[in-house]
Motif scaffolding. Sequence first.
Motif, PDB file in Angstrom:
ATOM      1  N   GLU A  44       0.844  -1.190   0.000  1.00 33.79           N
ATOM      2  CA  GLU A  44       0.000   0.000   0.000  1.00 33.79           C
ATOM      3  C   GLU A  44       0.877   1.236   0.000  1.00 33.79           C
ATOM      4  O   GLU A  44       2.043   1.186   0.376  1.00 33.79           O
ATOM      5  CB  GLU A  44      -0.955   0.004   1.197  1.00 33.79           C
ATOM      6  N   VAL A  45       0.292   2.335  -0.430  1.00 35.08           N
ATOM      7  CA  VAL A  45       0.966   3.632  -0.445  1.00 35.08           C
ATOM      8  C   VAL A  45       0.726   4.297   0.897  1.00 35.08           C
ATOM      9  O   VAL A  45      -0.396   4.314   1.396  1.00 35.08           O
ATOM     10  CB  VAL A  45       0.436   4.508  -1.606  1.00 35.08           C
ATOM     11  N   ILE A  46       1.785   4.855   1.479  1.00 32.41           N
ATOM     12  CA  ILE A  46       1.664   5.441   2.811  1.00 32.41           C
ATOM     13  C   ILE A  46       1.778   6.958   2.826  1.00 32.41           C
ATOM     14  O   ILE A  46       1.744   7.561   3.894  1.00 32.41           O
ATOM     15  CB  ILE A  46       2.693   4.826   3.784  1.00 32.41           C
ATOM     16  N   VAL A  47       1.910   7.584   1.647  1.00 33.29           N
ATOM     17  CA  VAL A  47       1.968   9.046   1.570  1.00 33.29           C
ATOM     18  C   VAL A  47       0.998   9.536   0.494  1.00 33.29           C
ATOM     19  O   VAL A  47       0.789   8.868  -0.509  1.00 33.29           O
ATOM     20  CB  VAL A  47       3.395   9.562   1.244  1.00 33.29           C
ATOM     21  N   ALA A  48       0.399  10.689   0.725  1.00 33.84           N
ATOM     22  CA  ALA A  48      -0.526  11.251  -0.264  1.00 33.84           C
ATOM     23  C   ALA A  48       0.238  11.777  -1.482  1.00 33.84           C
ATOM     24  O   ALA A  48      -0.165  11.564  -2.624  1.00 33.84           O
ATOM     25  CB  ALA A  48      -1.357  12.364   0.366  1.00 33.84           C
ATOM     26  N   ILE A  49       1.344  12.449  -1.232  1.00 37.00           N
ATOM     27  CA  ILE A  49       2.194  13.005  -2.284  1.00 37.00           C
ATOM     28  C   ILE A  49       3.601  12.443  -2.103  1.00 37.00           C
ATOM     29  O   ILE A  49       4.152  12.481  -1.006  1.00 37.00           O
ATOM     30  CB  ILE A  49       2.249  14.556  -2.202  1.00 37.00           C
ATOM     31  N   VAL A  50       4.173  11.943  -3.191  1.00 36.85           N
ATOM     32  CA  VAL A  50       5.526  11.382  -3.145  1.00 36.85           C
ATOM     33  C   VAL A  50       6.520  12.519  -2.919  1.00 36.85           C
ATOM     34  O   VAL A  50       6.534  13.491  -3.685  1.00 36.85           O
ATOM     35  CB  VAL A  50       5.854  10.638  -4.460  1.00 36.85           C
ATOM     36  N   PRO A  51       7.358  12.420  -1.868  1.00 35.57           N
ATOM     37  CA  PRO A  51       8.362  13.466  -1.635  1.00 35.57           C
ATOM     38  C   PRO A  51       9.338  13.569  -2.810  1.00 35.57           C
ATOM     39  O   PRO A  51       9.716  12.559  -3.406  1.00 35.57           O
ATOM     40  CB  PRO A  51       9.097  12.977  -0.376  1.00 35.57           C
ATOM     41  N   LYS A  52       9.727  14.782  -3.141  1.00 36.03           N
ATOM     42  CA  LYS A  52      10.621  15.034  -4.283  1.00 36.03           C
ATOM     43  C   LYS A  52      11.883  14.169  -4.236  1.00 36.03           C
ATOM     44  O   LYS A  52      12.332  13.658  -5.247  1.00 36.03           O
ATOM     45  CB  LYS A  52      11.033  16.504  -4.335  1.00 36.03           C
ATOM     46  N   GLU A  53      12.446  14.024  -3.038  1.00 34.89           N
ATOM     47  CA  GLU A  53      13.734  13.330  -2.920  1.00 34.89           C
ATOM     48  C   GLU A  53      13.649  11.818  -3.188  1.00 34.89           C
ATOM     49  O   GLU A  53      14.677  11.167  -3.361  1.00 34.89           O
ATOM     50  CB  GLU A  53      14.377  13.585  -1.547  1.00 34.89           C
ATOM     51  N   VAL A  54      12.446  11.261  -3.242  1.00 35.22           N
ATOM     52  CA  VAL A  54      12.310   9.820  -3.530  1.00 35.22           C
ATOM     53  C   VAL A  54      11.518   9.552  -4.816  1.00 35.22           C
ATOM     54  O   VAL A  54      11.126   8.415  -5.071  1.00 35.22           O
ATOM     55  CB  VAL A  54      11.705   9.041  -2.333  1.00 35.22           C
ATOM     56  N   GLU A  55      11.303  10.579  -5.616  1.00 37.85           N
ATOM     57  CA  GLU A  55      10.551  10.390  -6.864  1.00 37.85           C
ATOM     58  C   GLU A  55      11.202   9.366  -7.782  1.00 37.85           C
ATOM     59  O   GLU A  55      10.522   8.523  -8.364  1.00 37.85           O
ATOM     60  CB  GLU A  55      10.366  11.721  -7.599  1.00 37.85           C
ATOM     61  N   ASP A  56      12.534   9.404  -7.911  1.00 37.23           N
ATOM     62  CA  ASP A  56      13.222   8.450  -8.780  1.00 37.23           C
ATOM     63  C   ASP A  56      13.059   7.027  -8.276  1.00 37.23           C
ATOM     64  O   ASP A  56      12.819   6.101  -9.051  1.00 37.23           O
ATOM     65  CB  ASP A  56      14.707   8.802  -8.913  1.00 37.23           C
ATOM     66  N   ALA A  57      13.177   6.834  -6.967  1.00 38.53           N
ATOM     67  CA  ALA A  57      13.010   5.500  -6.382  1.00 38.53           C
ATOM     68  C   ALA A  57      11.579   5.015  -6.573  1.00 38.53           C
ATOM     69  O   ALA A  57      11.343   3.832  -6.857  1.00 38.53           O
ATOM     70  CB  ALA A  57      13.368   5.518  -4.899  1.00 38.53           C
ATOM     71  N   CYS A  58      10.621   5.906  -6.456  1.00 33.20           N
ATOM     72  CA  CYS A  58       9.219   5.549  -6.639  1.00 33.20           C
ATOM     73  C   CYS A  58       8.971   5.108  -8.085  1.00 33.20           C
ATOM     74  O   CYS A  58       8.289   4.100  -8.327  1.00 33.20           O
ATOM     75  CB  CYS A  58       8.332   6.722  -6.250  1.00 33.20           C
TER      76      CYS A  58
END
Length: 62
Positions: free
Chosen positions: A32-46
């Motif tokens: 499941e997703v645990i954040v509403a908006i993906v933080p900028k610093e982990v966008e590549d990992a996401c």
Amino acid sequence: MKAKVDQDTCIGCGLCVQICPEVFRMDGDKAEVIVAIVPKEVEDACKNAEDECPVTAITIEE
């Protein structure tokens, strides 16, 4: 950017959690997703988690 996990498709392999634990976690036998908006610093990992999902259960919305 927002991430979504299709619960009907997810096989619970946990790969997304290994790649990007800041966004994904296991809830029983499904991710499941645990954040509403993906933080900028982990966008590549996401995005990498989306690419690596063996059943394409993850979608990313810009």
